[in-house]
Write an enzyme that holds these catalytic residues in place. Structure first.
Site, PDB file in Angstrom:
ATOM      1  N   ILE A 291       0.804  26.542 -81.244  1.00  0.00           N
ATOM      2  CA  ILE A 291      -0.376  26.629 -80.842  1.00  0.00           C
ATOM      3  C   ILE A 291      -1.244  27.317 -81.805  1.00  0.00           C
ATOM      4  O   ILE A 291      -1.131  28.608 -82.020  1.00  0.00           O
ATOM      5  CB  ILE A 291      -0.543  27.021 -79.511  1.00  0.00           C
ATOM      6  CG1 ILE A 291       0.460  26.246 -78.601  1.00  0.00           C
ATOM      7  CG2 ILE A 291      -1.825  27.184 -78.738  1.00  0.00           C
ATOM      8  CD1 ILE A 291       0.374  24.952 -78.402  1.00  0.00           C
ATOM      9  N   GLU A 292      -2.698  26.698 -82.257  1.00  0.00           N
ATOM     10  CA  GLU A 292      -3.534  27.583 -82.658  1.00  0.00           C
ATOM     11  C   GLU A 292      -4.903  27.526 -82.084  1.00  0.00           C
ATOM     12  O   GLU A 292      -5.343  26.647 -81.581  1.00  0.00           O
ATOM     13  CB  GLU A 292      -3.861  26.638 -84.143  1.00  0.00           C
ATOM     14  CG  GLU A 292      -4.956  26.972 -84.989  1.00  0.00           C
ATOM     15  CD  GLU A 292      -4.913  26.181 -86.373  1.00  0.00           C
ATOM     16  OE1 GLU A 292      -5.917  26.741 -87.222  1.00  0.00           O
ATOM     17  OE2 GLU A 292      -4.214  25.184 -86.499  1.00  0.00           O
TER      18      GLU A 292
END
Length: 132
Positions: A126-127
Site C-alpha cells: 500500500i502506497e
C-alpha cells in the site's frame, strides 16, 4: 474513433479475512465499509473512498467472473491523500502499523508524488502519497 476509459470505478482485492481487511482499511486508511448484496444475492463487502471502491472477495470463495489467479497479497496499490505524510506517519505508528519505506519521491499518474509504503493484513503493498 477509439473508445477510451475515463475513470476507475472499483477494483477487487482477494483477501484471507474480509473482517481484518475492513478493520485495516477503515482504521488505517479512513475508508468507509459497506455491506451490499451481490447479483447472486450473497452478502459482500466494499470499501469506499472518494468516488471509487474496493470490493472484497474471500480467498477460495471468489465471485465469478474473477481474475485468472486471484490470490491474497498480490496487489500493489497507490492512494492519493491531501493529509501531510508526517501526519500519516504519526497515525500509522499509533496503530502499530510499520512504514516500510518513505517518504520517498515517486512518479504519479499525473504529477510527481511523495510516498509512504506499508502493508495490509494480506501483505498487499500500500502506497499513500501526496502530490509533490
Amino acid at each position: 474513433m477509439t473508445p477510451a476509459i475515463t475513470a476507475l470505478d472499483h477494483l477487487v482485492l482477494t483477501v484471507r479475512d474480509p473482517d481484518a481487511a475492513v478493520t485495516f482499511y477503515t482504521a488505517a486508511l479512513g475508508m468507509r465499509a459497506e455491506a451490499f448484496a451481490g447479483a447472486d444475492g450473497r452478502r459482500r463487502m466494499a470499501l469506499h473512498f472518494g468516488a471509487q471502491k474496493i470490493n472484497l472477495h474471500r480467498a477460495g470463495a471468489e465471485i465469478a467472473p474473477h481474475a485468472a489467479a486471484p490470490r491474497p497479497g498480490s496487489a500493489d496499490l497507490c492512494f492519493l491523500t491531501e493529509t501531510p505524510l508526517a501526519d500519516w506517519q504519526v497515525h500509522l505508528e499509533g496503530l502499530g502499523i510499520a512504514v516500510e519505506l518513505g517518504p520517498v519521491p515517486r512518479t504519479g499518474a499525473t504529477a510527481p508524488i511523495m510516498s509512504l509504503y506499508l502493508r495490509d493484513p494480506d501483505g498487499n503493498l500500500i502506497e499513500v502519497a501526496n502530490r509533490a
